[in-house]
Scaffold this motif. Structure first.
Motif, PDB file in Angstrom:
ATOM      1  N   ASN A   1      45.783  34.198  36.227  1.00  0.00           N
ATOM      2  CA  ASN A   1      44.496  33.541  36.466  1.00  0.00           C
ATOM      3  C   ASN A   1      43.480  34.449  37.145  1.00  0.00           C
ATOM      4  O   ASN A   1      42.497  33.969  37.702  1.00  0.00           O
ATOM      5  CB  ASN A   1      44.699  32.273  37.307  1.00  0.00           C
ATOM      6  CG  ASN A   1      45.421  32.552  38.619  1.00  0.00           C
ATOM      7  OD1 ASN A   1      45.602  33.705  38.998  1.00  0.00           O
ATOM      8  ND2 ASN A   1      45.832  31.497  39.310  1.00  0.00           N
ATOM      9  N   GLU A   2      43.716  35.770  37.100  1.00  0.00           N
ATOM     10  CA  GLU A   2      42.724  36.656  37.699  1.00  0.00           C
ATOM     11  C   GLU A   2      41.440  36.618  36.874  1.00  0.00           C
ATOM     12  O   GLU A   2      41.483  36.557  35.642  1.00  0.00           O
ATOM     13  CB  GLU A   2      43.245  38.095  37.809  1.00  0.00           C
ATOM     14  CG  GLU A   2      43.605  38.752  36.494  1.00  0.00           C
ATOM     15  CD  GLU A   2      45.081  38.645  36.181  1.00  0.00           C
ATOM     16  OE1 GLU A   2      45.602  39.574  35.532  1.00  0.00           O
ATOM     17  OE2 GLU A   2      45.693  37.644  36.564  1.00  0.00           O
ATOM     18  N   PRO A   3      40.281  36.626  37.525  1.00  0.00           N
ATOM     19  CA  PRO A   3      39.016  36.518  36.791  1.00  0.00           C
ATOM     20  C   PRO A   3      38.719  37.790  36.005  1.00  0.00           C
ATOM     21  O   PRO A   3      39.095  38.895  36.408  1.00  0.00           O
ATOM     22  CB  PRO A   3      37.984  36.298  37.899  1.00  0.00           C
ATOM     23  CG  PRO A   3      38.593  36.933  39.115  1.00  0.00           C
ATOM     24  CD  PRO A   3      40.077  36.711  38.986  1.00  0.00           C
ATOM     25  N   LEU A   4      38.048  37.616  34.871  1.00  0.00           N
ATOM     26  CA  LEU A   4      37.594  38.764  34.100  1.00  0.00           C
ATOM     27  C   LEU A   4      36.355  39.360  34.763  1.00  0.00           C
ATOM     28  O   LEU A   4      35.598  38.650  35.434  1.00  0.00           O
ATOM     29  CB  LEU A   4      37.251  38.333  32.673  1.00  0.00           C
ATOM     30  CG  LEU A   4      38.425  37.948  31.771  1.00  0.00           C
ATOM     31  CD1 LEU A   4      37.900  37.327  30.480  1.00  0.00           C
ATOM     32  CD2 LEU A   4      39.295  39.145  31.463  1.00  0.00           C
ATOM     33  N   PRO A   5      36.108  40.661  34.581  1.00  0.00           N
ATOM     34  CA  PRO A   5      34.869  41.252  35.092  1.00  0.00           C
ATOM     35  C   PRO A   5      33.654  40.533  34.515  1.00  0.00           C
ATOM     36  O   PRO A   5      33.695  40.001  33.405  1.00  0.00           O
ATOM     37  CB  PRO A   5      34.944  42.705  34.596  1.00  0.00           C
ATOM     38  CG  PRO A   5      36.393  42.961  34.356  1.00  0.00           C
ATOM     39  CD  PRO A   5      36.974  41.652  33.921  1.00  0.00           C
ATOM     40  N   GLU A   6      32.573  40.536  35.247  1.00  0.00           N
ATOM     41  CA  GLU A   6      31.376  39.807  34.837  1.00  0.00           C
ATOM     42  C   GLU A   6      30.898  40.226  33.453  1.00  0.00           C
ATOM     43  O   GLU A   6      30.437  39.397  32.666  1.00  0.00           O
ATOM     44  CB  GLU A   6      30.256  40.037  35.862  1.00  0.00           C
ATOM     45  CG  GLU A   6      28.964  39.283  35.557  1.00  0.00           C
ATOM     46  CD  GLU A   6      29.139  37.771  35.554  1.00  0.00           C
ATOM     47  OE1 GLU A   6      28.426  37.098  34.785  1.00  0.00           O
ATOM     48  OE2 GLU A   6      30.012  37.272  36.299  1.00  0.00           O
TER      49      GLU A   6
END
Length: 256
Positions: free
Chosen positions: A94-99
């Motif tokens: 669930n780590e966020p993707l880069p913007e």
């Protein structure tokens, strides 16, 4: 239920497996059609597809379509008998993707794929009489689209994504190098996107017949010594052959 299971290189069997039961948020699908991808063939031929190596038996198949045969607790708004295809990918973690790539889940660093040995335990695919998936993985097929064509939704999505990543094709000339299943679908997607002309090229004559049927305006038979056109503004390389890249780049117009 019966399922197509690869046990190792050149060891493909139709096995009898327990019928799956949908859990919370899941849907049971009675499978009707499946498309054979090169990755399925690779598991059968070599016991591996790329870096994904079989460590135990695997149900093949990620291009699939069927009808809803049951729903688990908490699933609403899905009628039994609905014809559906399946989104075969599930991001892991669930780590966020880069913007800069937010929302582009296809670029997630770790993805489980139906019919894949990339993780252990492996992720079984849909070459089986029954398959349970999460409810958010199914896509209801439009009226008039049968499950035979619905099984092509995943490779068609590859082609449409490629065309979508290109510039606006309206009124422009396009070259598709490689007229296998993905290339033929790129031909169709490019014509649908408004390309003025689409040229398909391949090393074999048979795929070029299919490319014409999919909308190619002309074809190039490289095995007959024919050459790629020059100065083409939009070019799709769909052969996957490293040796083809130089010729494809030379065919591409400056700034194309």
């Amino acid at each position: 239920m019966k399922a197509v299971v690869v046990h190792g290189a050149k060891d493909l069997r139709v096995d009898e497996l327990p019928d799956p039961v949908p859990g919370g948020g899941e849907v049971l699908i009675a499978m009707e059609w499946g498309g054979i991808c090169e990755s399925d063939v690779a598991y059968w031929r070599h016991g591996a597809s790329g870096t994904a190596v079989l460590e135990h038996p695997l149900v093949l198949g990620h291009e699939m379509a069927g009808r809803v045969a049951g729903t688990g607790p908490g699933v609403t708004g899905i009628d039994l008998g609905t014809p559906v295809t399946v989104h075969p990918a599930t991001p892991v973690g669930n780590e966020p993707l880069p913007e800069r790539i937010a929302g582009r889940t296809n670029l997630y660093p770790r993805v489980r794929y139906c019919g894949s040995a990339a993780f252990t335990p492996h992720t079984d695919g849909g070459f089986s009489e029954l398959k349970v998936v999460r409810a958010d993985q199914i896509r209801a097929l439009p009226d008039g689209v049968g499950t035979d064509r619905g099984a092509l939704a995943e490779p068609l999505a590859v082609a449409m994504h490629a065309v979508g990543r290109a510039a606006d094709l309206t009124g422009r000339d396009v070259l598709v190098n490689g007229a296998g299943p993905i290339g033929a679908l790129v031909v169709a997607a490019a014509k649908y996107a408004g390309a003025r002309t689409v040229v398909a090229a391949d090393m074999a004559a048979a795929p070029l017949v299919i490319a014409r049927a999919m909308g190619a305006d002309s074809v190039v038979d490289l095995s007959a010594g024919e050459e790629l056109p020059a100065d083409v503004e939009i070019v799709f390389e769909a052969s996957g052959a490293a040796a083809a890249l130089g010729a494809v780049l030379r065919a591409t117009a400056r700034g194309g």
